[in-house]
Each structure stands twice: as C-alpha cells, then as structure tokens.
Scaffold this motif. Sequence first.
Motif, PDB file in Angstrom:
ATOM      1  N   VAL A  60      -6.755   9.536  47.809  1.00 35.64           N
ATOM      2  CA  VAL A  60      -8.053   9.929  48.377  1.00 35.64           C
ATOM      3  C   VAL A  60      -8.249   9.226  49.719  1.00 35.64           C
ATOM      4  O   VAL A  60      -8.721   9.795  50.696  1.00 35.64           O
ATOM      5  CB  VAL A  60      -9.190   9.578  47.398  1.00 35.64           C
ATOM      6  CG1 VAL A  60     -10.546   9.747  48.073  1.00 35.64           C
ATOM      7  CG2 VAL A  60      -9.104  10.445  46.163  1.00 35.64           C
ATOM      8  N   ASN A  61      -7.847   7.974  49.769  1.00 30.37           N
ATOM      9  CA  ASN A  61      -8.040   7.191  50.978  1.00 30.37           C
ATOM     10  C   ASN A  61      -6.985   7.517  52.044  1.00 30.37           C
ATOM     11  O   ASN A  61      -7.285   7.547  53.234  1.00 30.37           O
ATOM     12  CB  ASN A  61      -7.969   5.713  50.612  1.00 30.37           C
ATOM     13  CG  ASN A  61      -8.135   4.831  51.811  1.00 30.37           C
ATOM     14  OD1 ASN A  61      -9.189   4.823  52.429  1.00 30.37           O
ATOM     15  ND2 ASN A  61      -7.091   4.123  52.165  1.00 30.37           N
ATOM     16  N   MET A  64      -7.623  10.319  54.652  1.00 30.53           N
ATOM     17  CA  MET A  64      -8.523   9.961  55.746  1.00 30.53           C
ATOM     18  C   MET A  64      -7.827   9.056  56.764  1.00 30.53           C
ATOM     19  O   MET A  64      -8.065   9.158  57.967  1.00 30.53           O
ATOM     20  CB  MET A  64      -9.757   9.266  55.191  1.00 30.53           C
ATOM     21  CG  MET A  64     -10.683  10.198  54.491  1.00 30.53           C
ATOM     22  SD  MET A  64     -11.551  11.236  55.680  1.00 30.53           S
ATOM     23  CE  MET A  64     -12.723  10.063  56.334  1.00 30.53           C
ATOM     24  N   TYR A 452     -16.459  12.267  61.545  1.00 28.81           N
ATOM     25  CA  TYR A 452     -16.074  11.057  60.809  1.00 28.81           C
ATOM     26  C   TYR A 452     -17.165  10.667  59.810  1.00 28.81           C
ATOM     27  O   TYR A 452     -16.878  10.281  58.672  1.00 28.81           O
ATOM     28  CB  TYR A 452     -15.847   9.894  61.783  1.00 28.81           C
ATOM     29  CG  TYR A 452     -14.491   9.894  62.454  1.00 28.81           C
ATOM     30  CD1 TYR A 452     -13.601  10.944  62.278  1.00 28.81           C
ATOM     31  CD2 TYR A 452     -14.098   8.832  63.253  1.00 28.81           C
ATOM     32  CE1 TYR A 452     -12.376  10.929  62.887  1.00 28.81           C
ATOM     33  CE2 TYR A 452     -12.864   8.809  63.871  1.00 28.81           C
ATOM     34  CZ  TYR A 452     -12.001   9.854  63.693  1.00 28.81           C
ATOM     35  OH  TYR A 452     -10.785   9.823  64.288  1.00 28.81           O
ATOM     36  N   LEU A 455     -17.093  13.119  56.870  1.00 27.43           N
ATOM     37  CA  LEU A 455     -15.947  12.908  55.994  1.00 27.43           C
ATOM     38  C   LEU A 455     -16.035  11.566  55.279  1.00 27.43           C
ATOM     39  O   LEU A 455     -15.573  11.428  54.146  1.00 27.43           O
ATOM     40  CB  LEU A 455     -14.654  12.995  56.796  1.00 27.43           C
ATOM     41  CG  LEU A 455     -14.340  14.381  57.361  1.00 27.43           C
ATOM     42  CD1 LEU A 455     -13.029  14.365  58.125  1.00 27.43           C
ATOM     43  CD2 LEU A 455     -14.269  15.423  56.250  1.00 27.43           C
ATOM     44  N   VAL A 458     -17.975  12.083  52.231  1.00 27.38           N
ATOM     45  CA  VAL A 458     -17.181  12.757  51.204  1.00 27.38           C
ATOM     46  C   VAL A 458     -16.201  11.790  50.551  1.00 27.38           C
ATOM     47  O   VAL A 458     -16.039  11.779  49.330  1.00 27.38           O
ATOM     48  CB  VAL A 458     -16.404  13.944  51.817  1.00 27.38           C
ATOM     49  CG1 VAL A 458     -15.554  14.621  50.764  1.00 27.38           C
ATOM     50  CG2 VAL A 458     -17.360  14.946  52.433  1.00 27.38           C
ATOM     51  N   GLU A 459     -15.571  10.947  51.365  1.00 28.20           N
ATOM     52  CA  GLU A 459     -14.604  10.026  50.781  1.00 28.20           C
ATOM     53  C   GLU A 459     -15.284   9.075  49.792  1.00 28.20           C
ATOM     54  O   GLU A 459     -14.792   8.860  48.684  1.00 28.20           O
ATOM     55  CB  GLU A 459     -13.862   9.208  51.844  1.00 28.20           C
ATOM     56  CG  GLU A 459     -12.917   8.223  51.130  1.00 28.20           C
ATOM     57  CD  GLU A 459     -12.041   7.358  52.022  1.00 28.20           C
ATOM     58  OE1 GLU A 459     -11.907   7.670  53.211  1.00 28.20           O
ATOM     59  OE2 GLU A 459     -11.483   6.386  51.492  1.00 28.20           O
ATOM     60  N   PHE A 461     -18.011   9.551  48.159  1.00 26.10           N
ATOM     61  CA  PHE A 461     -18.390  10.344  46.993  1.00 26.10           C
ATOM     62  C   PHE A 461     -17.204  10.504  46.033  1.00 26.10           C
ATOM     63  O   PHE A 461     -17.322  10.273  44.821  1.00 26.10           O
ATOM     64  CB  PHE A 461     -18.904  11.711  47.473  1.00 26.10           C
ATOM     65  CG  PHE A 461     -18.982  12.759  46.410  1.00 26.10           C
ATOM     66  CD1 PHE A 461     -20.017  12.745  45.482  1.00 26.10           C
ATOM     67  CD2 PHE A 461     -18.028  13.765  46.336  1.00 26.10           C
ATOM     68  CE1 PHE A 461     -20.090  13.718  44.493  1.00 26.10           C
ATOM     69  CE2 PHE A 461     -18.093  14.736  45.360  1.00 26.10           C
ATOM     70  CZ  PHE A 461     -19.125  14.715  44.427  1.00 26.10           C
ATOM     71  N   LEU A 462     -16.049  10.879  46.605  1.00 23.81           N
ATOM     72  CA  LEU A 462     -14.872  11.090  45.755  1.00 23.81           C
ATOM     73  C   LEU A 462     -14.378   9.788  45.140  1.00 23.81           C
ATOM     74  O   LEU A 462     -13.986   9.740  43.966  1.00 23.81           O
ATOM     75  CB  LEU A 462     -13.740  11.713  46.579  1.00 23.81           C
ATOM     76  CG  LEU A 462     -13.766  13.220  46.716  1.00 23.81           C
ATOM     77  CD1 LEU A 462     -12.565  13.677  47.520  1.00 23.81           C
ATOM     78  CD2 LEU A 462     -13.744  13.891  45.345  1.00 23.81           C
ATOM     79  N   ARG A 465     -16.477   8.907  42.229  1.00 26.57           N
ATOM     80  CA  ARG A 465     -16.183   9.804  41.123  1.00 26.57           C
ATOM     81  C   ARG A 465     -14.928   9.383  40.384  1.00 26.57           C
ATOM     82  O   ARG A 465     -14.898   9.325  39.153  1.00 26.57           O
ATOM     83  CB  ARG A 465     -15.981  11.193  41.698  1.00 26.57           C
ATOM     84  CG  ARG A 465     -16.670  12.279  40.971  1.00 26.57           C
ATOM     85  CD  ARG A 465     -16.338  13.579  41.658  1.00 26.57           C
ATOM     86  NE  ARG A 465     -16.039  14.565  40.641  1.00 26.57           N
ATOM     87  CZ  ARG A 465     -16.988  15.290  40.057  1.00 26.57           C
ATOM     88  NH1 ARG A 465     -18.242  15.149  40.389  1.00 26.57           N
ATOM     89  NH2 ARG A 465     -16.650  16.168  39.130  1.00 26.57           N
ATOM     90  N   TYR A 466     -13.877   9.107  41.156  1.00 31.34           N
ATOM     91  CA  TYR A 466     -12.616   8.735  40.526  1.00 31.34           C
ATOM     92  C   TYR A 466     -12.661   7.339  39.925  1.00 31.34           C
ATOM     93  O   TYR A 466     -12.028   7.072  38.902  1.00 31.34           O
ATOM     94  CB  TYR A 466     -11.449   8.893  41.514  1.00 31.34           C
ATOM     95  CG  TYR A 466     -10.918  10.303  41.500  1.00 31.34           C
ATOM     96  CD1 TYR A 466      -9.906  10.661  40.617  1.00 31.34           C
ATOM     97  CD2 TYR A 466     -11.473  11.281  42.304  1.00 31.34           C
ATOM     98  CE1 TYR A 466      -9.444  11.963  40.564  1.00 31.34           C
ATOM     99  CE2 TYR A 466     -11.021  12.578  42.255  1.00 31.34           C
ATOM    100  CZ  TYR A 466     -10.001  12.914  41.383  1.00 31.34           C
ATOM    101  OH  TYR A 466      -9.555  14.200  41.321  1.00 31.34           O
ATOM    102  N   GLY A 469     -14.470   7.822  36.757  1.00 31.17           N
ATOM    103  CA  GLY A 469     -13.669   8.601  35.817  1.00 31.17           C
ATOM    104  C   GLY A 469     -12.635   7.770  35.077  1.00 31.17           C
ATOM    105  O   GLY A 469     -12.155   8.169  34.012  1.00 31.17           O
TER     106      GLY A 469
END
Lengths: 494, 335
Positions: A60-61, A64, A452, A455, A458-459, A461-462, A465-466, A469
Amino acid sequence: MDVLQLARWQFGITTVYHFLMVPLTIGLSVLVAGMQTAWVRTGHRRYHEMTKFWGKLLLVNFAMGVVTGIVQEFQFGMNWNAYSRFVGDVFGAPLAMEGLVAFFVESTFLGLWIFGWDRLPKRVHLACAWAFSLATVASAYFILAANSWMQHPVGVAFVDGKPTMRSIWAVLTNNTALAAIPHTIAGAFSVAAAFIVGVAAWHLWRKRKTDDEHRATWRTSLRLGGWVGVVAFAVLAITGDTQGKLMFEQQPMKMASAEALCHTEQPASFSIIAIGDVARQNCEDVKTFNVPALLSFLAHNDFKTQVTGVEDLVGQYQAKYGTNYPDDPALGQLAGKPIDYTPNLPVTYWGFRIMIGFGAISAGIGVLALWLTRKGRMPDSKWFPRLALLGIATPFIGNSAGWIFTEMGRQPFVVVPNPSGVDGVWMFTAQAVSNLSTGEVWTSLLALTSLYLALGVVEVFLMRRYVRGGVEGVLPPEKPKQDNDSGDALAFAY
Amino acid sequence: MSLETLWFCIIVLFWLGYLFLEGFDFGVGMLLPVLGRDDTERRVMINTIGPVWDGNEVWLIVAAGAMFAAFPDWYASLFSGAYLPLLLVLLALIGRGVAFEYRGKVDSPRWRRNWDRVIVLGSWLPPLGVGLLITTTVLGLPLDEHGNRIGSAFAAVRWDTLLGALAVVGFSLVHGAAFLALKTGGELRDRARLLAIRVLPVALVPLVVLLLIVQFREGALWTVLPLAVAVGAAVVAWRKLVADRDGQAFAALGVTIAAAVVTLFGALYPDVLPSTADPANSLTVAGAASSHYALQVITWVAAFGAPAVLVYQGWTYWVFRKRISTAQIPPVHTP
C-alpha cells in the motif's frame, strides 16, 4: 511569489512528501524479506502471517513512494534547468545508475514477488523479496551520493565554467555520502520499527483477553520492532555525530545556524531549547538550558576548541564568494543585490532539535516495548498501545525535520562550495532555477500538492483498514483443494 | 562511433523500450471500459499487465535519467520547454500507478469504478504527452542562445506535435489490443482481436503521417528505409491478426514502433533538440553532451546493467507467460 520561491516550495513539498513513503518502504521491505526468510527456514506459521500482513502494508505504501518519486527526477529538468546544465556532468551519473541498477530491479522483482506466490519455487520467491528490498537500499545509496555531491562537491575539475567529473569513485565514496547513507537508512529502519511497534501493540491490546491464535504473530512483531528501533537509534546517534563533525568542516554555516550561534565562542556551549524568536538579532538571549562546552565537543571531539559563529562566518563567506549576486538579468529581482549567507535560523535551529528529539522519543518507545514484553510478559496497560500508536508519527517527524534542516541549512547555495575543493564549483539557488512563467510553476505546485493531499488521504484510509483487518484481512480463508482445479487459479491477482 | 553518438543511440533505445513496453500496458488501460464488460473481465485485463507495468514504467525513468547524465542540456531544455505537457504526464502516471495498486484493496463497486476511471484517464493522457514530447524534440522548440524556451508556455503544443501525440496514443491502443489478444483467453480474447483488426487501419494513420512529415522535413536518405519497414510491419501485423496469429502480430507491432522510433530519431540526428527560432541555437549531440569521462562511466554501467535488465525482465514475462481468463481470477478478499 516569484518563480524561484515557487520552485523551492515545490521542491520542498514534493521531497518531504516523497520522503514520508520512502523510509517506510526501505525499512519494511528489508524486514519483510527477513520475516519471509524466517518462515522459509523454520516453517512457523507466525512468520508466514507476519510476511503477509506487513508485506501488504508495504505494498500500500510502496505504490505512493514510486509515483511520488517520478516527480523528483523530472523536477530537476523542469524547475531547475540551469542547475541541471551546470551539474549534469556529475549529478546525472548517480541518477542514471539509480535507474539502471536499482529501479529496474526494484520494480521487476516486486512484481515477481507480489504475483509469484505459489507460482515460483519458495526459495526463488524469497530471493525476489531480497532483490527487491536490497534494491530499495541501493537506490537510497545512489540518490544520497548525488545529494551529498551538492552538499560537498568532490571528484571534479572546473572546465569551461562547469564542474566536470574526474572521478566517479570520489563521487560515490564522498565522505559526506558515506556518513549520510547509514544515517538515512537507520532513519528508515526507525520509521519501520515505530510503525510495527505501534500496530502490533494495538493488536496485542485488542486481543489481550482472548486467547487469540494470532497473538504470537503480534508479539514477535512487537519485539522485532522494539529491537530494530533501538538498534536504529544507536546507529542514528553515532552516524549523526560523524555527520555533524563533517558538517562543521564542510558547511560551518549550517552548523552555526543549527545552534543559532551568532558569535564565535570558545569553548562553545550547546543549547537545548530556546524560548522566543530565534533570529539573528536576539539569538543569544532566547536560548535556555545551555550545556557548557558540549558544542565544542560535538564539533571537534574536544571540550575546549573554538566554534565560529554566524557573524564571523558571514564575513568569511563574503570575502570568498562575494557580497553581491552577479548583475545577471537571469537572476531577476536578486540581480546585483547583496547575498544573505545566513540560512533561516528558526528553521535550522528547530529542525535540528526536532530531528534529534523525535528520534529519541521513538527509540524510547522501542525500549518500553521490549521492557513490557520481557521474559514472556504481555503488556496489559491501556496507555502503552495508545502511546505506541502515537509513536508511529515520531520518526516521520524526525526524518522530515532532518531533511528540512539539511537542505535549508545550506541556503543560499544549491551546490555548496567545498572548502578544500576546486574553485568555482558552487552555485547559488537563485541561479539554478528555470526561466518559466510564474503561471506554469503555480499550476504544477497546486496540481501536484492537491493530488498528493488527496492520495495521502486515500493511503491513510487504506492503511487503517488493513491494520484493523489484521491477519484475517490479508490471508484468504483456506478452501479445501479440489483435484480438478490443480492450482490453475492465480494465487494472487489485482 | 563516438561516445556521444553511442549515447544518443542508447537513449533512443530506452525510449523505444518505453514505447514498446508501456505502450501495451497503456493500451490495456485505455481499453478497460471498452473490452471489460464486467468487473471480472476488467480484472483479467489488469492482471495481464499486473506483474510488469511497474517495470515497464522504469524505462521512462531511465530514459530521462540517461538524458540527464549524457546530455544535460537536452534534458534541461526539453523538460523545462515542454513544462505543462510533461506535468500532465506526471500527474496521470501518479494517479495510474496508485490506481492499479489500490483498485482491489476495498471490496466496493463504487471504489473500483472510481479507480477504473483513474486508470483509463491515466492510460490515455501519458501516451498523448509522451508523443507530444518526442515529436517536440524531433521538430524543435523556439530556443534562445542559452537553450531556454522563448515562446509561450504552450510553445510545444502545435498541430504537428499534436499529431505526434495522436500517433503514440493510436499505437498504444492497437498494441494494447494485440497484447490482450495474446494474453487472455475466451470471449475477451476474441473481442480484443476483433477490435485490434478494426482499429489498426485507423489508429496507425497518425503515426504514418507523422513519419512522412518528419521524413519530408528533416529526414536523411537512409531514414526512408526504417520508414518503409514501419509501414510494412504494420500491414503484416494486421494480416497476422486476421490470420489468428496473436504472437506474430504483437511482434510485428513491435517492429513498427522500433522502425518508427529509428526514423524519428534518425531524422533528428545530429541534433537533439532543434531551435525553431534560430538554427544556431539548436542543441546537438556533440554540443549538449557530457564530458568524455562522464560518458565513459555511464557506458560501463549501461554495458553491465542493461543486458541484466533485459534478462530478468524477460524472465518475468516467461514466469507469467500463461494466458489469463475469467476462470483464473480468485475471489475478492479484503479486510
């Protein structure tokens, strides 16, 4: 704002932003490769889960980091074309090497690693993880060699008004680079360590009452993060001290500004903190909690030596590099104006302190993590996971502050003169900028910054989430294997 | 051959590698809403390029890095001169890269639809910008004696450079369709092949017209040869598509772009960026190059690095050589 200021803001924003992703990628990729190695060698389930979980966050990182890095390479030609023409003979080579030797390996083997689960033999797949992670380190090496050349130009002659490369070996083994590289890599590991500690502590706390099957995964992660954080900080301290001593020789103005040391002192005391405005008029008055003679020691390994202050250095710089900018129309408003050799004191003074302070906090959390989990214990307090989660931010802040300090501390130069180097090999930032319209640079500054920001949201946020999870979020439930599907379905797909 | 000329050729090779490789992954992205009828099909399409698109993109990074190292003046003048088109490419590539990685990370149709839009936009814009950039370097910019652009911010946007933009977009579209025909199975494959057959005769027209214009304006006698090869290979590609020979069609398209790039840069040589304002201000291979020592250094790096890249990237394509179809797409699993 004029083109110069806009271009500087753009460089600062894109670079600091890029460097939020990069250290986490470097640190995590090597640690994930290590986790996978442990799994391949021992077969323990927790190592498999660790590889999958931290590997997913790495991906995920990483995306970016890559995309924000593209801008960095093109920016030199776009915003700083005079700089590119001046330094191309030397600066281009490490950049091209970064591409040819590091980026290709990084991107290709990452693709193989992501999609190669179950398709490649276990050991080949592991080798892909190592190729990828070592390439991230190699890429850091090349880009830091290039940056260090701007901080301390070596290995060149001055021919036809330009530095001309005489020894690539000297460029790649620049002592500035050799000190900066372990420092930056250690900074990367401290980011990854704080990240792992924060996330693992939170999961452990959440599962504290249940006998969760993944507890071993989080516990091992937490202890790994703790150790890495502590070791990284030790390396940071040692290499930071080496770098500091080099900088007192190579860029005395940067170090005097880091201390807001207006006047030469012998022995010089180290200021811990300032209350009030650190400006040139009152930089003596606002500093509090001085440690006598410590600055002398930091500069020269000796408690008695003299450290030159900003005022005296300004005189030296004026004598060596002139009092006024050349009367060149390309310099715009600055043509013929006096040169201000003092970097922005509040930025350098506080940048230096924030770098060290936040680095230390992060290491402290690592020590705490190791202490709370000693001899098989489990941390059960509520405040520790909260502290560890907050602690994720600390090395990021420290890293950014360090970069801002090191880049702003060399102003007004973009290529800083090497005191023992070749005459003429230096460049003022004001001379480096492209002849663009302000409209063009505003467009790119606004467009890139807003993209930037979007995004970045979004990063985060993800990531959240992960992180929430946990292991279940990254490992699909095992389905009973049927004879007829014989591994035809992809093990992983976008 | 002088080192300067050698590096001119190497940079041409990097650009060629970029257009050939990312050309097809752009095409796949461009066709996402056209060929992908449902989410599974779109996932099939994305997964044909999943393991390789990032490596393909590095060819652009390396082409630019090599220009910086070997011809700093070329790099500096072109990239600042064509500032806004290049910015557009960068913005699109940023969105695209993130979109591939993030698209499947949340199991929601809206989430995927939005990222699909980014992929589509991010696949149409960069080939336009790259085509414009390459055509600009071949046909020139108004430059002063320092190599700085004289004209407005849109000096690089002209009818002839826009034709170059269309040329690269058209090629990528066909190349992507041919790649999908080669890499997918089932209905998707048939549709991709049919589309390639229908689109090719139209989509490659801008490329051929561009080559003719460049040949007419600046071409050398020998560049007629690659021009003819480019056109001939395009015809072969079409016939191979009709004959149901995906691999050969894809290879023929590769020959087309290779010959086209040779024509363009062959016509450009010995300039690297002509000045349309005053020919005396044109940047040339000899004048814009780095010192002999610097060129020697990067020659050694390229001599060892480049073949290695070809080997391990080739291996990647071998590892993921199988066709993908909807049956192989695993169920979505996200937290």
